[in-house]
Every structure is written in C-alpha cells, then in structure tokens.
Design an enzyme around this catalytic site. Structure first.
Site, PDB file in Angstrom:
ATOM      1  N   ARG A 101       6.403  -1.688   2.347  1.00 36.31           N
ATOM      2  CA  ARG A 101       5.650  -1.830   3.603  1.00 36.31           C
ATOM      3  C   ARG A 101       4.489  -0.853   3.542  1.00 36.31           C
ATOM      4  O   ARG A 101       4.687   0.335   3.325  1.00 36.31           O
ATOM      5  CB  ARG A 101       6.560  -1.608   4.820  1.00 36.31           C
ATOM      6  CG  ARG A 101       6.689  -0.194   5.281  1.00 36.31           C
ATOM      7  CD  ARG A 101       7.436  -0.014   6.579  1.00 36.31           C
ATOM      8  NE  ARG A 101       8.550   0.906   6.465  1.00 36.31           N
ATOM      9  CZ  ARG A 101       8.422   2.236   6.438  1.00 36.31           C
ATOM     10  NH1 ARG A 101       7.244   2.801   6.512  1.00 36.31           N
ATOM     11  NH2 ARG A 101       9.495   2.997   6.313  1.00 36.31           N
ATOM     12  N   HIS A 108       6.849   2.792   9.660  1.00 37.85           N
ATOM     13  CA  HIS A 108       8.105   2.109  10.024  1.00 37.85           C
ATOM     14  C   HIS A 108       7.903   1.282  11.299  1.00 37.85           C
ATOM     15  O   HIS A 108       8.193   0.098  11.343  1.00 37.85           O
ATOM     16  CB  HIS A 108       9.195   3.152  10.219  1.00 37.85           C
ATOM     17  CG  HIS A 108      10.405   2.651  10.935  1.00 37.85           C
ATOM     18  ND1 HIS A 108      11.211   1.671  10.409  1.00 37.85           N
ATOM     19  CD2 HIS A 108      10.929   2.972  12.152  1.00 37.85           C
ATOM     20  CE1 HIS A 108      12.194   1.420  11.273  1.00 37.85           C
ATOM     21  NE2 HIS A 108      12.036   2.182  12.326  1.00 37.85           N
ATOM     22  N   TYR A 167       6.540  11.273   3.979  1.00 35.08           N
ATOM     23  CA  TYR A 167       7.603  10.953   3.020  1.00 35.08           C
ATOM     24  C   TYR A 167       7.159  10.087   1.843  1.00 35.08           C
ATOM     25  O   TYR A 167       7.960   9.790   0.973  1.00 35.08           O
ATOM     26  CB  TYR A 167       8.797  10.310   3.745  1.00 35.08           C
ATOM     27  CG  TYR A 167       8.468   9.108   4.605  1.00 35.08           C
ATOM     28  CD1 TYR A 167       8.357   7.838   4.050  1.00 35.08           C
ATOM     29  CD2 TYR A 167       8.260   9.242   5.985  1.00 35.08           C
ATOM     30  CE1 TYR A 167       8.057   6.736   4.842  1.00 35.08           C
ATOM     31  CE2 TYR A 167       7.958   8.145   6.787  1.00 35.08           C
ATOM     32  CZ  TYR A 167       7.851   6.889   6.206  1.00 35.08           C
ATOM     33  OH  TYR A 167       7.551   5.806   6.989  1.00 35.08           O
TER      34      TYR A 167
END
Lengths: 371, 325
Positions: A270, A274, A284
């Site tokens: 992706r 999120h 991250y």
C-alpha cells in the site's frame, strides 16, 4: 565462532526446504509488462482486458479523490488502496454476480465493482448506516472492522451456498496481519473440513499498520498456512493483475466443482498510510522500500502490456479518469442529499420488534431530535 | 401428555422446529452422532440427516462465524456452545457480529440465530463450565437472553427463540436438565420471549429471579409461608429484555421485593432489576430492595460450590430482613 552442529535424527531443515519449494510466486506479467508465463495467459477477450485496466485506473482515481475529500472533511474513515489494485480489482474481476464478498475495511473497491453504488461507499465512510444498506441483488456485506472475523463468516456463507446447491463462492479478504488471528485459521479450517466453496485472499502488503510481516510470523510465506488446513495455498505476484485473475478464477472453478476452498496470498504494497486517521508510514517504512515497490506498480505494468498489444492509449486513460471524476462528483451529491442519521433511526433498526426499553427511549429521542 | 425432563423438552423443541422449517440447522461440537454431551440433540442427526444436524471442528469462534455466514444465506442456525464458560472464545461472533447484524446492515440482513448452551453450578464441573455469564450477554444490545426454569417453559421458549428473527442466547441450567419432570405437551406451543411468569402468587413480598434460583425461591417461599408470610415468586424467563410490566405489577402489589441470582453480585441482572424497580416504583416500596447473589469471586472449584452458590436458606435470610424492615 563455528561450532559443530549436532546431528538430529529428525531433519527439520529438510522440512523447511520442502515447504519453501512448494510456494513459489505465480507471475504472468513481469514489472516491464512482458508476458513471462505465456502458458498461463488467461482466456480474456480484448474488451475484457481493457475493462480490467479501466477498473484499475478508475480505482486509482477513486483513491486519490477519496484522500482529498477526506482531507477536506467531506469523507470520514478511509483506508487508502493505491498499490493494491491488481490484488483487489483482478480478484473481483474473476467473480460472478452471484458470488458473495466479505470485505475487510480496505476492500471497498471490490464491493463497488460488485455492485455497491459509489454514493453508499461514501456514506459508509461518513459513518451513515445507509452506506451499509446493501441493495437487493448485490451480494456483499459491508466492510468488516474486526481483523479476521470475516474469515469465519466466509466459511459460513460458503457452507450455506453448498447446502443450497448453488454454483457460487464466498470470497473474503484480509491482510498479512490478519493471518495471525485465530479466526483466520478457524475460517480456513472450517471451510476445508466442510469442503465449502470459499476463496480466502490475503493481501500481503507487508505491513499491518506499522508491524512488518517478518514480525507477524516465522512462516516463510502466508500461503503455506493453507497446508495446516489441508487446502491449496497459492502465492501470487499481487502487482500482476493477470496472475491474480488466474489464481482467483481457478480457485473459483475448484470451489464450484466441489473441491473446496483455496487460500491465495497476493504480494502487494500500500503506497499510502494505513488509514487517513493520522497514520504516518515514514515512521515504519523507508523511502527505498516505497520506491522499490512503486517500480512494480500494477497499473504501469498492465498499461505497458496493453499498449504493446495496441489495446490501451492515452485517450482511453483520460476518458477513464474523466469518467471516474464525474461519477465521484455525482456520488458525493447523492451522499450529500441523504438526510442526517438520527438516534431514532438507530433505535428503529436494532430489532425486528422493538423491546419495551427501546420503545421508551425512542420517545425520549424523538422529542430531543424534534427540537 | 408426556412427563419430560428439561433436556427431553429441549430435544422435543429442536425436533419440532427442524420439522417445521427446513432452514433450521443444528450444529456444534459433538451434536451429531453423539447427540450432544448432555444428549440434547439425541437422534436428531439420524432423523434429519447430516445436512441439517452436524458436527463442527472444535472452535467456538468458528461456530459463531458459521452461524453469521449461514444467516446470510437465509438459514436459521441453532448452534450449541458446549459449555457457556467457553463463550469467551466466541464473544466477537456473538456481541461484535450477530448482535449488530440488523443494525449495521441498516436492516438489510438479520441473524435469526439461537445459541443454546448449558451453564450453571452445583454439578461439580471443572473450571469454566458452570459460570453464570448471562450478564455479559444482557449487556449487549441486539441480543435476547432467555433462561428457562422448567421443562414446560424450556420447550415453549426454545420454539419462540428459534422462530425469532434476531439472535437469542438460550441458556440451559445443567442442574435443571434432569432434576425433575413435568407434564409437557407433545404438540407444538410457544411462550413469548420477554414475558415473565408468576410461578407462585403472594401478597407480602416479591422474589424476582430466574434459572435454577426459581426452585430455590419457591422452596424459600414455602418455608416462609409456614411463618405466615405470603411470598410471590416471579420467574423472569427472559432476562433481556426484562418484563418490566410484570415486575412492577408484582412489586406494587406486595410493596417489598428481593432479587435473586446465581451469578456474582457485581454488575449483574439483579442490580438491573433493582434499578428498574427504584426508578419506576419507589413510592410503592415499604422496604429497600435487597439482592441474594454469589460472592464476587471467580466461580469456585467444585468443592466450595455448595456454600458459594446461593440457596433457599440465603433467600429466607434476606427475605426476612426485608419482611421485618
């Protein structure tokens, strides 16, 4: 410091090698859009190939517009989809209308292409129950929030189809993180035990919010989790629309032929956060990793493939983009026209017959909401 | 009319609805060939076949998910959770999914599921079999929670539960399964959900209770009658939604009430009943409404359960306080 390895009687290393050998990534188009597995090329007509491309481009635009509408405060909860179009759109493209989709919250595009009006997808995002009021004849349920819950339910829908003698399948989606849930295993195990016509898709986009797949599991692939349930497990290049299509189509065929469920792991990514609720992927993920995956982009590769066949052009691309923008504008208008949701609506749709406590509370809220 | 135990009445209700509606499916752990660990589904697989009465893999969440999915295909699932202490494994499917189905789909889908499960203390089970967890279920909007206290009620209530278009948790007290027989009609009949039953009439005190505590309360009422007290026993039968009308009518008549539950005292059904009484009938009360309940520990290992469980003596003690107030 080298030390002599003890010789065990039971060679687990050999077991790992054997498992790894069983789960090679299935690919048809490489990153350059070249046909690398001609034998696996699906039997799709030119118009169907174009339609698949059109849907992926449309969905990319839908994602971009949804993100900006969210930023303007005109949409609510939204989980970005860019990067996952091949996994999402090509798997749905392999379905028939009578197949039933149980999506996760990132899987809104599949249910839209399965028949959910875009205006309802927007109402879902806005937190209005009308978004979840699926029209008759559209075989989907609204997106699941609890990770993995849709897996056990898919086993139930599939068993129901089998009992009804239908030639259809239940298909459900989760991510890499979802495979750590007990419900993931219970779902595939139940469907396997009942030989129920289900397709379980794991979109492995490498991160469950921030947690990398290496932290989720010691398993080398997620597809191999199917082995424990005694069902086929397939790993596909999730950026390759044709590979995802073929894997899903074949899983569907096996299912309706009474051969039971299949687990498909799609390797994807992706690009966005999120969700739009404050997630920051730079905490991250590295830029290098983002760049590496963008080179595998599902639209770029399929576009190249179609252009080489003379099936895609800038004109078609622009037409699709304009159509998507137009549809989105219209759908937002329809969503805007929906009356605001009330607490009394909520009370009215809780039960078949309203119990006494809600009857009392209905009157209280009717009064409050009339002011 | 036949004499039946509660377990026989339950089997009879299942058989009745399996016959009446081909969408009814009975499934769970060991409910097929074995007929259930308590024999609640005895011979049903033989009579209705493996398509309608079937064993599942051993996973409660999977059983709950199956019920959700089968509802989406128009079935009327009647799953069994082998012991209700195992419900923690399936809380998401029940509270997170089934209970919300009608609401979250805007009425498009519903979940006509009846989850049957044995529970209740006094039969020396291992841990996590006997716990009274009905309060957990009653706290969840969207669920009905039914607990019969007699064979006759069990049959009529279970038939209504299965016919209900929304999810029902149907809890069967293990101690009542075979403790006594009662005349139960062989033909079908239903008892409406959400309606309490006055099991014993009286004028001085109302005992409001349910499940195995109904028998204890009747015993207490009989003892109190010897001392000249006329005690009414109201069996809630459905603990969610409560039958406020019957509770309030009884309390307005007697002016005194106690609420008895087998479950621990904290945050329970009894507390809810007391609140409803004080909100709606405080001016009819001649005394505070007291509770009889188990202490607020986890359910005890079986050697301590006879003292831990409320009994008719505890009920008499509390009833006397209220009568003498």
């Amino acid at each position: 410091m080298a030390s002599k390895t003890k010789q065990f009687q039971l060679d687990v290393e050999e077991q790992f090698r054997a498992v790894a050998g069983q789960f090679q990534t299935f690919q048809i188009l490489n990153e350059e859009g070249e046909l690398v597995n001609e034998a696996a090329m699906p039997d799709l007509r030119d118009e169907e190939l174009q339609e698949l491309m059109r849907r992926m481009v449309y969905t990319r635009i839908l994602d971009q517009r949804s993100i900006s509408l969210n930023r303007q405060g005109r949409l609510g909860f939204y989980a970005p989809t860019a990067g996952q179009e091949a996994s999402q759109i090509a798997s749905q493209f392999a379905l028939e209308k009578e197949d039933f989709i149980l999506p996760g919250y990132r899987d809104v595009p599949q249910i839209v292409w399965h028949g959910l009006p875009l205006s309802q997808a927007f109402l879902f995002s806005r937190g209005h129950f009308k978004g979840n009021q699926i029209p008759e004849g559209v075989n989907v349920i609204s997106p699941q929030i609890i990770i993995g819950a849709q897996y056990v339910q898919a086993a139930g829908v599939a068993l129901g189809m089998k009992k009804r003698g239908k030639k259809s399948v239940a298909i459900t989606y989760t991510g890499d993180g979802g495979t750590s849930q007990g419900d993931f295993y219970e779902g595939i195990n139940f469907a396997g035990a009942f030989k129920a016509p289900a397709i379980f898709i794991v979109q492995n986009n490498r991160f469950a919010i921030s947690t990398p797949v290496e932290v989720q599991t010691a398993a080398g692939t997620l597809a191999q989790k199917a082995v424990a349930a005694g069902i086929p497990g397939i790993q596909v290049d999730g950026m390759d629309a044709l590979a995802v299509y073929v894997a899903t189509k074949e899983a569907r065929e096996r299912a309706v032929n009474g051969e039971g469920p299949t687990l498909i792991e799609t390797l994807t990514y992706r690009y966005g956060p999120h969700t739009m609720a404050g997630d920051d992927p730079t905490r991250y993920r590295t830029e290098e990793l983002d760049n590496e995956w963008e080179l595998k982009d599902p639209l770029v590769r399929f576009r190249k493939f179609l252009e080489n066949k003379g099936l895609w052009s800038e004109e078609l691309e622009n037409e699709t983009i304009e159509q998507a923008k137009e549809d989105i504008k219209e759908a937002i208008k329809v969503a805007d026209a929906e009356p605001k949701q009330k607490v009394t609506d909520l009370i009215s749709i809780m039960h078949d017959e309203m119990p006494f406590n809600l009857k009392e509370q209905f009157e209280i809220y009717k009064e409050k909401e009339s002011k | 009319m036949a004499q039946m135990t509660m377990i026989q009445a339950i089997t009879d209700a299942l058989r009745t609805e399996l016959r009446n509606d081909e969408n009814v499916l009975v499934f769970g752990e060991d409910v097929g060939v074995n007929g259930g660990v308590f024999r609640a589904t005895e011979n049903l697989q033989k009579e209705f076949g493996e398509e309608r009465v079937f064993d599942t893999p051993l996973a409660e969440s999977g059983i709950g998910g199956l019920a959700v999915g089968l509802s989406l295909q128009g079935f009327r699932p009647v799953p069994e959770i082998q012991f209700f202490g195992f419900v923690y494994e399936v809380i998401d499917s029940i509270s997170g999914q089934l209970a919300r189905m009608r609401y979250r789909s805007g009425g498009r889908y519903n979940a006509p599921v009846t989850i049957r499960s044995p529970f209740g203390g006094g039969v020396h089970t291992p841990e996590l079999h006997a716990d009274s967890l009905e309060g957990l279920m009653a706290q969840q909007p969207g669920l009905k929670v039914v607990i019969p206290s007699t064979p006759y009620d069990a049959k009529g209530l279970l038939i209504s539960a299965i016919r209900d278009n929304d999810p029902v948790i149907f809890l069967e007290h293990m101690k009542l399964y075979r403790s006594f027989r009662q005349e139960v009609p062989e033909e079908e009949y239903s008892i409406p959900l959400g309606k309490a039953d006055v099991k014993r009439e009286g004028t001085d005190l109302s005992i409001i209770t349910y499940g195995a505590m109904v028998q204890e309360s009747i015993k207490a009422a009989e003892e109190l009658a010897k001392e000249g007290h006329s005690v009414e026993v109201v069996d809630l039968r459905t603990i969610s939604p409560l039958d406020i009308e019957t509770i309030i009518a009884s309390v307005e008549k007697t002016g005194r009430a106690i609420v008895v539950q087998e479950a621990q005292k904290q945050a329970g059904i009894a507390a809810n009943v007391v609140s409803e009484i004080t909100e709606r009938a405080i001016l009819s009360l001649d005394a505070p409404v007291l509770r009889v309940a188990a202490p607020d520990t986890v359910y005890p290992f079986s050697q301590a359960e006879q003292v831990w469980l409320p009994n008719y003596k505890d009920i008499i003690e509390t009833a006397t306080k209220v009568l003498k107030f």
